[in-house]
Design an enzyme around this catalytic site. Structure first.
Site, mmCIF file in Angstrom:
data_model
loop_
_atom_site.group_PDB
_atom_site.id
_atom_site.type_symbol
_atom_site.label_atom_id
_atom_site.label_comp_id
_atom_site.label_asym_id
_atom_site.label_seq_id
_atom_site.Cartn_x
_atom_site.Cartn_y
_atom_site.Cartn_z
ATOM 1 N N ALA A 38 0.854 -1.179 0.000
ATOM 2 C CA ALA A 38 0.000 0.000 0.000
ATOM 3 C C ALA A 38 0.893 1.232 0.000
ATOM 4 O O ALA A 38 2.080 1.144 0.265
ATOM 5 C CB ALA A 38 -0.869 -0.018 1.254
ATOM 6 N N GLY A 95 0.671 -5.151 0.827
ATOM 7 C CA GLY A 95 -0.524 -5.184 -0.020
ATOM 8 C C GLY A 95 -0.247 -5.757 -1.394
ATOM 9 O O GLY A 95 -1.147 -6.325 -2.032
ATOM 10 N N GLU A 140 4.311 -5.496 7.302
ATOM 11 C CA GLU A 140 3.491 -4.451 7.915
ATOM 12 C C GLU A 140 3.855 -4.226 9.382
ATOM 13 O O GLU A 140 3.796 -3.101 9.872
ATOM 14 C CB GLU A 140 2.006 -4.840 7.827
ATOM 15 C CG GLU A 140 1.371 -4.644 6.450
ATOM 16 C CD GLU A 140 1.601 -5.806 5.496
ATOM 17 O OE1 GLU A 140 0.956 -5.837 4.436
ATOM 18 O OE2 GLU A 140 2.452 -6.675 5.782
HETATM 19 N N1 T1G Z 1 4.633 3.410 -0.003
HETATM 20 C C1 T1G Z 1 5.095 4.636 -0.344
HETATM 21 N N2 T1G Z 1 6.395 4.907 -0.668
HETATM 22 C C2 T1G Z 1 7.239 3.873 -0.644
HETATM 23 C C3 T1G Z 1 6.836 2.563 -0.285
HETATM 24 C C4 T1G Z 1 5.469 2.344 0.030
HETATM 25 N N3 T1G Z 1 4.998 1.144 0.348
HETATM 26 N N4 T1G Z 1 7.931 1.762 -0.333
HETATM 27 C C5 T1G Z 1 8.963 2.544 -0.720
HETATM 28 N N5 T1G Z 1 8.566 3.799 -0.893
HETATM 29 C C6 T1G Z 1 9.394 4.925 -1.360
HETATM 30 C C7 T1G Z 1 10.532 5.298 -0.413
HETATM 31 O O1 T1G Z 1 10.092 6.191 0.575
HETATM 32 C C8 T1G Z 1 11.530 5.942 -1.354
HETATM 33 O O2 T1G Z 1 11.077 7.236 -1.623
HETATM 34 C C9 T1G Z 1 11.370 5.121 -2.620
HETATM 35 O O3 T1G Z 1 10.067 4.501 -2.523
HETATM 36 C C10 T1G Z 1 12.392 4.034 -2.783
HETATM 37 O O4 T1G Z 1 12.383 3.239 -1.602
HETATM 38 C C11 T1G Z 1 -2.708 -3.177 3.165
HETATM 39 C C12 T1G Z 1 -1.091 -1.832 4.860
HETATM 40 C C13 T1G Z 1 10.354 -1.831 -1.688
HETATM 41 C C14 T1G Z 1 12.243 -3.001 -0.668
HETATM 42 O O5 T1G Z 1 6.577 -2.053 4.127
HETATM 43 O O6 T1G Z 1 10.745 -2.167 1.951
HETATM 44 O O7 T1G Z 1 0.955 -2.815 2.306
HETATM 45 O O8 T1G Z 1 13.023 8.503 -0.789
HETATM 46 O O9 T1G Z 1 14.726 3.759 -0.862
HETATM 47 O O10 T1G Z 1 16.073 0.352 -1.147
HETATM 48 O O11 T1G Z 1 -1.556 -4.869 4.183
HETATM 49 O O12 T1G Z 1 11.248 0.507 -0.134
HETATM 50 O O13 T1G Z 1 12.825 7.993 -3.215
HETATM 51 O O14 T1G Z 1 11.222 9.600 -2.121
HETATM 52 O O15 T1G Z 1 13.419 1.885 0.192
HETATM 53 O O16 T1G Z 1 15.118 -0.150 -3.465
HETATM 54 C C15 T1G Z 1 4.079 -2.654 3.245
HETATM 55 C C16 T1G Z 1 8.291 -0.824 2.168
HETATM 56 C C17 T1G Z 1 3.296 -1.385 3.184
HETATM 57 C C18 T1G Z 1 7.587 -2.093 1.978
HETATM 58 C C19 T1G Z 1 12.625 -0.937 -2.044
HETATM 59 N N6 T1G Z 1 5.255 -2.520 2.422
HETATM 60 N N7 T1G Z 1 9.330 -0.572 1.179
HETATM 61 O O17 T1G Z 1 13.830 -0.684 -1.375
HETATM 62 O O18 T1G Z 1 14.219 1.711 -2.192
HETATM 63 S S1 T1G Z 1 1.886 -1.481 4.242
HETATM 64 C C20 T1G Z 1 6.443 -2.223 2.944
HETATM 65 C C21 T1G Z 1 10.506 -1.256 1.196
HETATM 66 C C22 T1G Z 1 0.777 -2.467 3.404
HETATM 67 C C23 T1G Z 1 -1.357 -3.736 3.408
HETATM 68 C C24 T1G Z 1 -0.436 -2.869 4.188
HETATM 69 C C25 T1G Z 1 11.555 -0.801 0.220
HETATM 70 C C26 T1G Z 1 11.649 -1.661 -1.045
HETATM 71 P P1 T1G Z 1 12.101 8.391 -1.954
HETATM 72 P P2 T1G Z 1 13.769 2.666 -1.012
HETATM 73 P P3 T1G Z 1 14.919 0.285 -2.094
#
Ligand code: T1G
Length: 648
Positions: A61, A100, A123
């Protein structure tokens, strides 16, 4: 940002394209929902391949939306619509399918992936639980035990393991989409397999739940989400998928609105922003392959281990054979502990010792791309090191000091090529602590600074730029925090009460327990040096303790007493007697009041640091506290706390 549609014969290819990580923002959800309806109604389409543009499938998400109330269409509805489609949807996964993103894939009837794909429901790291069916659909595909590890314990299988678990139906090589289309063509016309949510799952033995509850509660260290993720999963197994989905969603929405979740989101974005400061984005870092470390003591060896863990080559410089042997034995120990802690891959481990060279004298420093000085905290000693390095190193070699107190400008004064010099302040143990304070001087060249950040990224550190002041960001705030804690004691508040309050807030140790571990003499010597410079520094209770020979655990007693070989603090009547001249009448103070007093002090110093331009952003101060000083992650940091109280 969009969702693209292509048609390949009878197969529709839906590609989520929302850079940088294909997050499932509101617009993406709307597009997916509309497409699910349209494709179901299109007689020419017999199956749908769903994939993500770029290097990954979907990172979940859109976390940036979580500071606002949830907006329709809600993700569970998008997942349910895809799951209810009359035609098979096949998720085609390359790179990460997270949160998500994995939940959407679980809504598809089939999943294919590359071997290197990664599956996770992270999450809980954001203080929430899954919100779109992950706790219910996953166990019905991979079984309860595996699902518990993924939902509540951060386990993330790769493609191969996902195939073994039945999470994916086939592995395909790149190019991914043609492979997925071929898979889709093969399943067209076959009866649809049951939807994930309808699959039968056998309830595990009772001990599986009790063991998981104990393991996860212990591992959570007070974090709210992991135990609740387990409860939602369990509820669905015991009461059916509908009941499970309902509990999951209500729990998700409740946690999403908590301070803990807001704090963890704050840190999520701050940690990512810290790695890419705007003013350095256009600059290319200098190539660094061989790093010299001067001084093989605790800090020097820890820094060397961090560099070796990251695959770099290290030249560790010492002044005599005995010191070289000591450094090598420390490093051998760090190698073992890094292996045990899984801090390095087998590949890195294999070359670790081979990439380490220990030498006496500066001869080999000429081969280094960067040299980090980690010798005794004394200006003259440090200047003599840089005099040598200035003489033997290449003009383009970057030179860095690990000083935590001394003004780097004084250390670099007279150094040939001062533009290649900066402070790189590691925290002990340097191979573990994630914080790296980067302290440029007015001469530091921008690409040298950019190289410092790039090094932090390669070491898996969180870089924070600090201006030059006494103690930089972290130690300056620590000094205020400790002084205020001592002021509480002078005001009659019990030493143990202060520590208990900070532990209840989430710190592993209170200020006095922490000082006993680190040693009271560090702060004492600092105050004595200030007094020697004529500064009017009044006596503090800690000074009386040190003068009485109580320096902390290392002397068997400081604020507390310690039995030989036992690190557990015991209330000390001696300590109370020694500090009594500076302590007023006994006063009871509520834990919350103690916490807010110390938080306010830290935030106040943080504001001064911001006003002086020592820190570039309030979030940087929070990163320093969380990654360098044990500030509880679930609290976000002192500036985040102050923000919550409207004090920013
Ligand atoms: N939402 C919004 N922005 C995100 C994002 C996300 N889920 N994930 C990454 N970004 C942005 C981050 O801030 C950065 O922005 C850019 O993308 C690159 O990220 C309903 C509720 C995917 C492994 O927890 O683990 O789904 O600084 O530097 O090292 O159940 O990002 O460039 O402006 O980390 O290549 C669950 C979180 C969400 C995954 C990539 N998902 N992301 O790593 O790049 S909750 C997560 C990561 C959810 C549902 C629930 C990593 C990555 P900027 P980065 P990276």
């Amino acid at each position: 940002m969009t969702v693209n549609l292509e048609i390949d014969g009878e197969i529709a290819i839906v590609t989520i394209e929302n850079p940088p990580v294909n997050a499932l923002s509101g617009v993406v959800r709307e597009h997916l929902l509309a497409l699910a309806d349209a494709l179901d109604g299109d007689p020419n389409v017999r199956a749908v391949v769903l994939t993500g543009a770029g290097k990954l499938f979907v990172a979940g998400a859109d976390i940036a939306e979580f500071d606002r109330p949830p907006e329709p269409p809600f993700l569970p509805d998008v997942v349910a619509r895809i799951e209810a489609a009359a035609k098979p949807w096949i998720a085609a996964i390359r790179g990460a399918a997270l949160g998500g993103g994995l939940e959407v894939a679980l809504g598809c009837r089939f999943r294919v992936a590359t071997a290197g794909a990664r599956f996770a429901l992270p999450e809980i790291n954001l203080g929430i639980i899954q919100g779109a069916g992950g706790t219910q659909r996953l166990p019905r595909i991979v079984g309860v035990a595996e699902a518990i590890r993924i939902v509540a314990e951060n386990h993330s299988p790769n493609g191969k393991e996902a195939l073994r678990l039945g999470l994916v139906d086939a592995l395909v090589d790149e190019p991914l989409v043609p492979g997925a289309v071929a898979f889709a063509q093969a399943v067209v016309g076959q009866a649809l397999p049951p939807a994930s949510r309808e699959r039968v799952v056998s309830a595990p033995a009772a001990n599986v739940w009790t063991e998981a509850e104990a393991r996860i509660t212990a591992g959570a260290r007070g974090a709210a989400a992991p135990p609740q993720a387990l409860q939602a999963l369990k509820h669905g197994i015991e009461h059916g998928v509908e009941a499970g989905l309902a509990l999951e969603r209500s729990t998700f929405l409740a946690l999403r609105a908590t301070e803990e979740a807001a704090a963890l989101r704050h840190l999520f974005f701050a940690e990512r922003a810290a790695l890419r400061p705007g003013d350095l984005r256009a600059l290319s870092p200098r190539p660094i392959e061989t790093v010299g470390v001067v001084g093989g003591g605790t800090m020097g060896s820890g820094i060397a281990a961090a560099l070796l863990n990251a695959g770099l080559s290290v030249v560790l410089i010492e002044q005599d054979e005995a010191s070289v042997l000591r450094a090598r034995s420390i490093l051998a120990g760090l190698y073992e502990s890094s292996r045990r802690r899984g801090l390095m891959s087998d590949e890195v481990a294999s070359g670790w010792m081979a990439r380490l060279e220990t030498i006496i004298g500066y001869g080999a420093a000429g081969r280094c791309d960067l040299v980090i000085e980690a010798v005794f905290e004394e200006l003259a000693v440090k200047r003599s090191v840089f005099a040598e390095l200035g003489r033997v190193c290449r003009p383009d070699t970057i030179l860095a000091t690990n000083t935590s107190y001394i003004d780097p400008r004084l250390i670099a004064d007279g150094l040939p090529g001062p533009e290649r010099f900066l402070g790189l302040h590691f925290f002990s143990p340097a191979q573990v602590m994630k914080l790296l304070e980067i302290v440029p001087t007015p001469d530091t060249a921008p690409d040298v600074l950019a190289t410092g950040y790039d090094l932090a990224r390669r070491l898996g550190k969180v870089p924070v730029r600090s201006g030059i002041c006494d103690g930089f960001i972290g130690n300056r705030i620590l000094r205020r925090y400790r002084a205020e804690a001592e002021a509480l004691v002078c005001g009659g508040v019990d030493i143990a009460a202060v520590d208990a309050a900070m532990r209840a807030f989430g710190f592993a140790m209170g200020p006095f327990e922490m000082q006993d571990m680190a040693g009271l003499d560090i702060a004492y010597l600092y105050r004595e040096a200030a007094r020697a410079r004529g500064m009017p520094v009044p006596d503090m209770p800690g000074d009386l303790l040190v003068r009485a020979g109580r320096k902390g655990q290392k002397t068997g007693g400081g604020w507390y007493d310690y039995a030989a070989g036992d690190r557990r603090p015991k209330t000390s009547m001696d300590a109370q007697r020694i500090v009594a001249p500076l302590v007023g009448a006994k006063k009871e103070m509520a834990g919350e009041a103690i916490v807010s007093r110390l938080m306010a002090t830290m935030a106040e110093e943080g504001h001064a640091i911001l006003t002086e331009g020592i820190a570039l952003a309030a979030a940087d101060i929070d990163l320093v506290e969380v990654h360098g000083y044990g500030f509880p992650r679930k609290r976000g940091g002192p500036m985040f706390q102050a923000g919550r109280l409207g004090k920013t």
